[in-house]
Scaffold this motif. Sequence first.
Motif, PDB file in Angstrom:
ATOM      1  N   TYR A 123      22.647  46.289  37.634  1.00 35.06           N
ATOM      2  CA  TYR A 123      23.411  45.354  36.819  1.00 35.06           C
ATOM      3  C   TYR A 123      22.959  45.459  35.371  1.00 35.06           C
ATOM      4  CZ  TYR A 123      19.313  42.235  37.094  1.00 35.06           C
ATOM      5  OH  TYR A 123      18.049  41.704  37.006  1.00 35.06           O
ATOM      6  N   GLN A 124      23.812  45.005  34.471  1.00 29.18           N
ATOM      7  CA  GLN A 124      23.470  44.939  33.053  1.00 29.18           C
ATOM      8  C   GLN A 124      23.113  43.492  32.746  1.00 29.18           C
ATOM      9  OE1 GLN A 124      26.818  46.539  30.928  1.00 29.18           O
ATOM     10  NE2 GLN A 124      26.374  48.649  31.520  1.00 29.18           N
ATOM     11  N   SER A 125      21.894  43.274  32.331  1.00 27.66           N
ATOM     12  CA  SER A 125      21.434  41.909  32.080  1.00 27.66           C
ATOM     13  C   SER A 125      22.172  41.293  30.898  1.00 27.66           C
ATOM     14  CB  SER A 125      19.930  41.910  31.818  1.00 27.66           C
ATOM     15  OG  SER A 125      19.621  42.727  30.703  1.00 27.66           O
TER      16      SER A 125
ATOM     17  N   ALA B 173      15.771  27.975  25.249  1.00 28.07           N
ATOM     18  CA  ALA B 173      15.779  28.762  24.025  1.00 28.07           C
ATOM     19  C   ALA B 173      15.150  30.112  24.351  1.00 28.07           C
ATOM     20  CB  ALA B 173      15.019  28.048  22.920  1.00 28.07           C
ATOM     21  N   PHE B 174      15.985  31.041  24.748  1.00 24.71           N
ATOM     22  CA  PHE B 174      15.488  32.342  25.207  1.00 24.71           C
ATOM     23  C   PHE B 174      16.274  33.440  24.508  1.00 24.71           C
ATOM     24  CE2 PHE B 174      15.855  35.928  28.246  1.00 24.71           C
ATOM     25  CZ  PHE B 174      14.511  36.282  28.316  1.00 24.71           C
ATOM     26  N   GLN B 175      15.559  34.384  23.947  1.00 26.77           N
ATOM     27  CA  GLN B 175      16.201  35.505  23.267  1.00 26.77           C
ATOM     28  C   GLN B 175      16.040  36.769  24.117  1.00 26.77           C
ATOM     29  OE1 GLN B 175      18.050  35.729  20.261  1.00 26.77           O
ATOM     30  NE2 GLN B 175      18.470  37.682  21.280  1.00 26.77           N
ATOM     31  N   PRO B 176      17.113  37.206  24.790  1.00 27.31           N
ATOM     32  CA  PRO B 176      17.003  38.429  25.586  1.00 27.31           C
ATOM     33  C   PRO B 176      16.709  39.626  24.688  1.00 27.31           C
ATOM     34  CG  PRO B 176      19.018  37.219  26.103  1.00 27.31           C
ATOM     35  CD  PRO B 176      18.453  36.625  24.845  1.00 27.31           C
ATOM     36  N   GLY B 177      16.113  40.631  25.277  1.00 29.25           N
ATOM     37  CA  GLY B 177      15.910  41.872  24.553  1.00 29.25           C
ATOM     38  C   GLY B 177      17.216  42.657  24.537  1.00 29.25           C
ATOM     39  N   PRO B 178      17.169  43.922  24.171  1.00 31.87           N
ATOM     40  CA  PRO B 178      18.373  44.753  24.221  1.00 31.87           C
ATOM     41  C   PRO B 178      18.940  44.756  25.637  1.00 31.87           C
ATOM     42  CG  PRO B 178      16.590  45.887  23.082  1.00 31.87           C
ATOM     43  CD  PRO B 178      15.995  44.669  23.702  1.00 31.87           C
ATOM     44  N   GLN B 179      20.251  44.865  25.720  1.00 33.65           N
ATOM     45  CA  GLN B 179      20.884  44.846  27.039  1.00 33.65           C
ATOM     46  C   GLN B 179      20.296  45.948  27.908  1.00 33.65           C
ATOM     47  OE1 GLN B 179      25.041  45.890  27.345  1.00 33.65           O
ATOM     48  NE2 GLN B 179      25.381  44.259  28.812  1.00 33.65           N
ATOM     49  N   LEU B 180      19.885  45.559  29.094  1.00 32.94           N
ATOM     50  CA  LEU B 180      19.223  46.494  29.983  1.00 32.94           C
ATOM     51  C   LEU B 180      20.044  46.734  31.239  1.00 32.94           C
ATOM     52  CD1 LEU B 180      15.553  45.134  29.874  1.00 32.94           C
ATOM     53  CD2 LEU B 180      16.463  47.112  28.651  1.00 32.94           C
ATOM     54  N   GLU B 181      20.032  47.957  31.709  1.00 31.75           N
ATOM     55  CA  GLU B 181      20.533  48.244  33.049  1.00 31.75           C
ATOM     56  C   GLU B 181      19.351  48.096  33.994  1.00 31.75           C
ATOM     57  OE1 GLU B 181      22.686  51.759  33.765  1.00 31.75           O
ATOM     58  OE2 GLU B 181      24.353  51.217  32.466  1.00 31.75           O
ATOM     59  N   VAL B 182      19.409  47.087  34.832  1.00 32.21           N
ATOM     60  CA  VAL B 182      18.298  46.801  35.740  1.00 32.21           C
ATOM     61  C   VAL B 182      18.616  47.398  37.100  1.00 32.21           C
ATOM     62  CG1 VAL B 182      16.876  45.003  36.779  1.00 32.21           C
ATOM     63  CG2 VAL B 182      17.834  44.672  34.477  1.00 32.21           C
ATOM     64  N   ARG B 183      17.717  48.205  37.586  1.00 35.34           N
ATOM     65  CA  ARG B 183      17.876  48.846  38.885  1.00 35.34           C
ATOM     66  C   ARG B 183      16.794  48.358  39.837  1.00 35.34           C
ATOM     67  NH1 ARG B 183      21.453  53.086  38.611  1.00 35.34           N
ATOM     68  NH2 ARG B 183      22.126  53.624  36.492  1.00 35.34           N
TER      69      ARG B 183
ATOM     70  N   GLY C  33      13.624  47.709  41.775  1.00 33.94           N
ATOM     71  CA  GLY C  33      12.254  48.097  41.467  1.00 33.94           C
ATOM     72  C   GLY C  33      11.879  47.923  40.008  1.00 33.94           C
ATOM     73  N   GLN C  34      12.867  47.619  39.160  1.00 33.82           N
ATOM     74  CA  GLN C  34      12.595  47.464  37.736  1.00 33.82           C
ATOM     75  C   GLN C  34      12.496  45.990  37.352  1.00 33.82           C
ATOM     76  OE1 GLN C  34      15.810  49.651  35.853  1.00 33.82           O
ATOM     77  NE2 GLN C  34      14.674  51.584  35.982  1.00 33.82           N
ATOM     78  N   PRO C  35      11.891  45.690  36.202  1.00 32.08           N
ATOM     79  CA  PRO C  35      11.786  44.295  35.769  1.00 32.08           C
ATOM     80  C   PRO C  35      13.123  43.741  35.285  1.00 32.08           C
ATOM     81  CG  PRO C  35      10.815  45.759  34.130  1.00 32.08           C
ATOM     82  CD  PRO C  35      11.132  46.606  35.328  1.00 32.08           C
ATOM     83  N   GLY C  36      13.382  42.486  35.609  1.00 28.71           N
ATOM     84  CA  GLY C  36      14.590  41.800  35.177  1.00 28.71           C
ATOM     85  C   GLY C  36      14.278  40.341  34.905  1.00 28.71           C
ATOM     86  N   VAL C  37      15.160  39.673  34.196  1.00 27.68           N
ATOM     87  CA  VAL C  37      14.974  38.264  33.837  1.00 27.68           C
ATOM     88  C   VAL C  37      15.723  37.383  34.829  1.00 27.68           C
ATOM     89  CG1 VAL C  37      15.414  36.499  32.083  1.00 27.68           C
ATOM     90  CG2 VAL C  37      14.683  38.801  31.399  1.00 27.68           C
ATOM     91  N   PHE C  38      15.080  36.311  35.269  1.00 28.19           N
ATOM     92  CA  PHE C  38      15.751  35.327  36.110  1.00 28.19           C
ATOM     93  C   PHE C  38      15.372  33.927  35.647  1.00 28.19           C
ATOM     94  CE2 PHE C  38      11.809  36.455  38.308  1.00 28.19           C
ATOM     95  CZ  PHE C  38      11.266  35.242  38.663  1.00 28.19           C
ATOM     96  N   VAL C  39      16.239  32.959  35.965  1.00 27.38           N
ATOM     97  CA  VAL C  39      16.021  31.558  35.588  1.00 27.38           C
ATOM     98  C   VAL C  39      15.636  30.768  36.835  1.00 27.38           C
ATOM     99  CG1 VAL C  39      17.085  29.473  34.642  1.00 27.38           C
ATOM    100  CG2 VAL C  39      17.674  31.714  33.688  1.00 27.38           C
ATOM    101  N   ARG C  40      14.670  29.892  36.699  1.00 23.90           N
ATOM    102  CA  ARG C  40      14.209  29.082  37.834  1.00 23.90           C
ATOM    103  C   ARG C  40      13.685  27.745  37.327  1.00 23.90           C
ATOM    104  NH1 ARG C  40       8.415  32.165  38.936  1.00 23.90           N
ATOM    105  NH2 ARG C  40       7.377  31.380  37.050  1.00 23.90           N
ATOM    106  N   ARG C  41      13.418  26.853  38.258  1.00 23.52           N
ATOM    107  CA  ARG C  41      12.617  25.674  37.940  1.00 23.52           C
ATOM    108  C   ARG C  41      11.171  26.151  37.859  1.00 23.52           C
ATOM    109  NH1 ARG C  41      13.790  20.511  41.484  1.00 23.52           N
ATOM    110  NH2 ARG C  41      12.946  19.533  39.615  1.00 23.52           N
TER     111      ARG C  41
END
Length: 200
Positions: free
Chosen positions: A5-7, A21-31, A33-41
């Motif tokens: 997916y593209q974050s 207040a979150f500033q994503p980095g450059p758009q990433l293709e996450v596959r 096994g790779q690091p990705g951003v998620f939102v949680r409590r």
Amino acid sequence: MIHHYQSAREPDPYAARFGIAFQPGPQLEVRPGQPGVFVRRPRADQLGNLQSPCDFEAVTGRWGLIPLFSKDGEDPLFEAPAESAAGERNYLQPWKRGHRCVVLADVLFEQGEGASTQRLSRADGKVLAIAGLWNAWRSPQGQCVESFAIFTVSAENGQRHAALLHDAWLEDWLACPVEETAAYLRPYVPASDLLRREVA
């Protein structure tokens, strides 16, 4: 099967939907096994540092949930079947603990009919909100590894698709009691709100 997916590349969805207040980095293709951003409590051991226990946070973790009982962190789990995850040993502890998360993506690539790949996005141009499950695993060396899996649901054609959440569900999904979790894991309707295009 979810190929990648593209974050989400803009900060607006994090601010508007979660008050982050979150500033994503450059758009990433996450596959897988790779690091990705998620939102949680926030994790229970971090609540004392927050103004409100209802706050949310954006976290970077590895796509590939590591079960608590894993000895070496190998064989991570990328997709959690919505219909059976609650009873599967691999997902049982994070499910019971309410470790739910949301992955925001501009585009999702899924396996289509045969060997084809479908590009999935929202017809209104907004980001996709994918339901997920996260875990914090401690390695033998004492390192805390954050990881997540994406929920999938069975479709009418017999294939599996990512479990997508409507915008109005997001806070409830992250905060609801565990026994209500399954109510949010269902095929996205109406299907006309999504754009599917074969790319390979």
